[in-house]
Design a protein around this motif. Structure first.
Motif, PDB file in Angstrom:
ATOM      1  N   SER A   1       0.669  -1.272  -0.118  1.00 46.04           N
ATOM      2  CA  SER A   1       0.004   0.179   0.055  1.00 46.04           C
ATOM      3  C   SER A   1       0.831   1.201  -0.227  1.00 46.04           C
ATOM      4  O   SER A   1       1.972   1.243   0.370  1.00 46.04           O
ATOM      5  CB  SER A   1      -1.054   0.152   1.073  1.00 46.04           C
ATOM      6  OG  SER A   1       0.006   0.109   2.375  1.00 46.04           O
TER       7      SER A   1
ATOM      8  N   MET B   1       0.819   5.680   0.698  1.00 46.91           N
ATOM      9  CA  MET B   1      -0.266   6.693   1.247  1.00 46.91           C
ATOM     10  C   MET B   1      -0.337   7.618   0.015  1.00 46.91           C
ATOM     11  O   MET B   1       0.080   8.276  -0.620  1.00 46.91           O
ATOM     12  CB  MET B   1       0.604   7.633   2.221  1.00 46.91           C
ATOM     13  CG  MET B   1      -0.406   8.572   2.798  1.00 46.91           C
ATOM     14  SD  MET B   1      -1.703   8.197   3.758  1.00 46.91           S
ATOM     15  CE  MET B   1      -1.102   7.110   5.125  1.00 46.91           C
TER      16      MET B   1
ATOM     17  N   ARG C   1      -1.720  11.270  -1.075  1.00 47.30           N
ATOM     18  CA  ARG C   1      -1.734  12.629  -0.655  1.00 47.30           C
ATOM     19  C   ARG C   1      -2.884  13.548  -1.539  1.00 47.30           C
ATOM     20  O   ARG C   1      -2.796  13.195  -2.747  1.00 47.30           O
ATOM     21  CB  ARG C   1      -0.512  13.466  -0.410  1.00 47.30           C
ATOM     22  CG  ARG C   1       0.244  12.582   0.587  1.00 47.30           C
ATOM     23  CD  ARG C   1       1.768  13.026   0.717  1.00 47.30           C
ATOM     24  NE  ARG C   1       2.011  14.322   1.176  1.00 47.30           N
ATOM     25  CZ  ARG C   1       2.033  14.621   2.495  1.00 47.30           C
ATOM     26  NH1 ARG C   1       1.736  13.969   3.498  1.00 47.30           N
ATOM     27  NH2 ARG C   1       2.013  16.291   2.567  1.00 47.30           N
TER      28      ARG C   1
ATOM     29  N   ASN D   1      -2.691  13.907   4.113  1.00 41.45           N
ATOM     30  CA  ASN D   1      -2.928  12.421   3.752  1.00 41.45           C
ATOM     31  C   ASN D   1      -4.447  12.207   3.669  1.00 41.45           C
ATOM     32  O   ASN D   1      -5.220  12.182   4.583  1.00 41.45           O
ATOM     33  CB  ASN D   1      -2.241  11.680   5.062  1.00 41.45           C
ATOM     34  CG  ASN D   1      -0.756  11.578   5.105  1.00 41.45           C
ATOM     35  OD1 ASN D   1      -0.093  12.314   3.961  1.00 41.45           O
ATOM     36  ND2 ASN D   1      -0.223  11.489   6.236  1.00 41.45           N
ATOM     37  N   LEU D   2      -4.692  11.612   2.434  1.00 42.86           N
ATOM     38  CA  LEU D   2      -6.105  11.323   2.075  1.00 42.86           C
ATOM     39  C   LEU D   2      -6.240   9.714   2.529  1.00 42.86           C
ATOM     40  O   LEU D   2      -7.351   9.494   3.127  1.00 42.86           O
ATOM     41  CB  LEU D   2      -6.273  11.437   0.411  1.00 42.86           C
ATOM     42  CG  LEU D   2      -7.478  11.283   0.076  1.00 42.86           C
ATOM     43  CD1 LEU D   2      -8.469  12.279   0.582  1.00 42.86           C
ATOM     44  CD2 LEU D   2      -7.399  11.365  -1.570  1.00 42.86           C
ATOM     45  N   GLY D   3      -5.285   8.951   2.563  1.00 43.82           N
ATOM     46  CA  GLY D   3      -5.544   7.555   2.884  1.00 43.82           C
ATOM     47  C   GLY D   3      -4.707   6.548   2.085  1.00 43.82           C
ATOM     48  O   GLY D   3      -3.760   7.277   1.361  1.00 43.82           O
ATOM     49  N   GLU D   4      -4.839   5.368   2.281  1.00 42.98           N
ATOM     50  CA  GLU D   4      -3.796   4.331   1.634  1.00 42.98           C
ATOM     51  C   GLU D   4      -4.708   3.676   0.592  1.00 42.98           C
ATOM     52  O   GLU D   4      -5.784   3.627   0.633  1.00 42.98           O
ATOM     53  CB  GLU D   4      -3.474   3.156   2.693  1.00 42.98           C
ATOM     54  CG  GLU D   4      -2.532   3.900   3.847  1.00 42.98           C
ATOM     55  CD  GLU D   4      -2.002   2.814   4.624  1.00 42.98           C
ATOM     56  OE1 GLU D   4      -2.491   1.673   4.564  1.00 42.98           O
ATOM     57  OE2 GLU D   4      -1.212   3.158   5.668  1.00 42.98           O
ATOM     58  N   MET D   5      -3.848   3.187  -0.431  1.00 43.50           N
ATOM     59  CA  MET D   5      -4.276   2.526  -1.727  1.00 43.50           C
ATOM     60  C   MET D   5      -3.571   1.429  -1.889  1.00 43.50           C
ATOM     61  O   MET D   5      -2.137   1.480  -1.647  1.00 43.50           O
ATOM     62  CB  MET D   5      -4.193   3.676  -2.915  1.00 43.50           C
ATOM     63  CG  MET D   5      -4.999   3.028  -4.108  1.00 43.50           C
ATOM     64  SD  MET D   5      -4.555   4.023  -5.724  1.00 43.50           S
ATOM     65  CE  MET D   5      -2.794   3.843  -6.051  1.00 43.50           C
ATOM     66  N   THR D   6      -4.089   0.436  -2.287  1.00 46.05           N
ATOM     67  CA  THR D   6      -3.238  -1.050  -2.594  1.00 46.05           C
ATOM     68  C   THR D   6      -2.660  -0.863  -4.130  1.00 46.05           C
ATOM     69  O   THR D   6      -3.231  -0.541  -4.805  1.00 46.05           O
ATOM     70  CB  THR D   6      -4.288  -2.129  -2.506  1.00 46.05           C
ATOM     71  OG1 THR D   6      -4.739  -2.025  -1.162  1.00 46.05           O
ATOM     72  CG2 THR D   6      -3.593  -3.544  -2.615  1.00 46.05           C
TER      73      THR D   6
ATOM     74  N   GLN E   1      -2.752   0.038  -9.819  1.00 41.57           N
ATOM     75  CA  GLN E   1      -3.733  -0.101  -8.511  1.00 41.57           C
ATOM     76  C   GLN E   1      -4.163  -1.525  -8.567  1.00 41.57           C
ATOM     77  O   GLN E   1      -4.399  -2.130  -9.432  1.00 41.57           O
ATOM     78  CB  GLN E   1      -4.899   0.769  -9.100  1.00 41.57           C
ATOM     79  CG  GLN E   1      -4.602   2.326  -9.375  1.00 41.57           C
ATOM     80  CD  GLN E   1      -5.789   3.203  -9.777  1.00 41.57           C
ATOM     81  OE1 GLN E   1      -6.780   2.806  -9.271  1.00 41.57           O
ATOM     82  NE2 GLN E   1      -5.681   3.984 -10.643  1.00 41.57           N
TER      83      GLN E   1
END
Length: 155
Positions: free
Chosen positions: A53, A55, A57, A68-73, A92
């Motif tokens: 994953s 981060m 932004r 930080n918006l969130g995590e993405m795999t 992605q």
């Protein structure tokens, strides 16, 4: 230091374009288009496909302070063709075959097979992405509300 696309050499700008297209392609689509080119060349793994994953932004309004918006795999890999050309991919999701196909396209685009790969893989992906954007824009346009000021007449 190279910061803006205009500072980059033309080949780096072109590579940035096809890498972005491959990273955003629908699951399985790159491998499907790549299969039309015939048998895949032999490759050596420099980094086998692995998922993790990152981060993500963002910036408020595109210009504000980063947050930080969130995590993405993502899945990444790197491979080498017999001629020594190296291909990388970050896509992605968790599809290892998709990452392998994207890395192979990246490597082939750096060889003399680039025109063939462009026509068979990248051009259809580009057209499909444009079509998706147009559909999304048309759907948003259908919900548009036009506000106007009416003169009340009590002046």
């Amino acid at each position: 230091m190279l910061d803006t696309p205009s500072d980059l050499p033309p080949e780096a700008t072109a590579r940035r374009g096809w890498m972005g297209l491959l990273a955003k392609a629908p699951t399985g689509r790159v491998a499907e288009l790549l299969a039309a080119l015939g048998p895949r060349p032999a490759t050596t793994w420099l980094r086998a496909p692995e998922s993790g994953s990152v981060m993500v932004r963002g910036r408020a309004g595109g210009t504000g302070a980063a947050f930080n918006l969130g995590e993405m795999t993502i899945t990444r890999c790197a491979l080498r063709l017999p001629c020594g050309t190296v291909g990388h991919a970050y896509i992605q999701g968790r599809s290892k075959p998709c990452a392998e196909a994207a890395a192979l396209v990246d490597a082939l685009m750096q060889t003399d097979q680039a025109p063939k790969v462009e026509a068979a893989v990248l051009a259809p992906l580009r057209a499909e992405a444009h079509s998706r954007r147009a559909r999304r824009a048309a759907k948003a346009e259908a919900t548009k509300v036009d506000f106007f000021t009416m003169v009340r007449g009590d002046d």
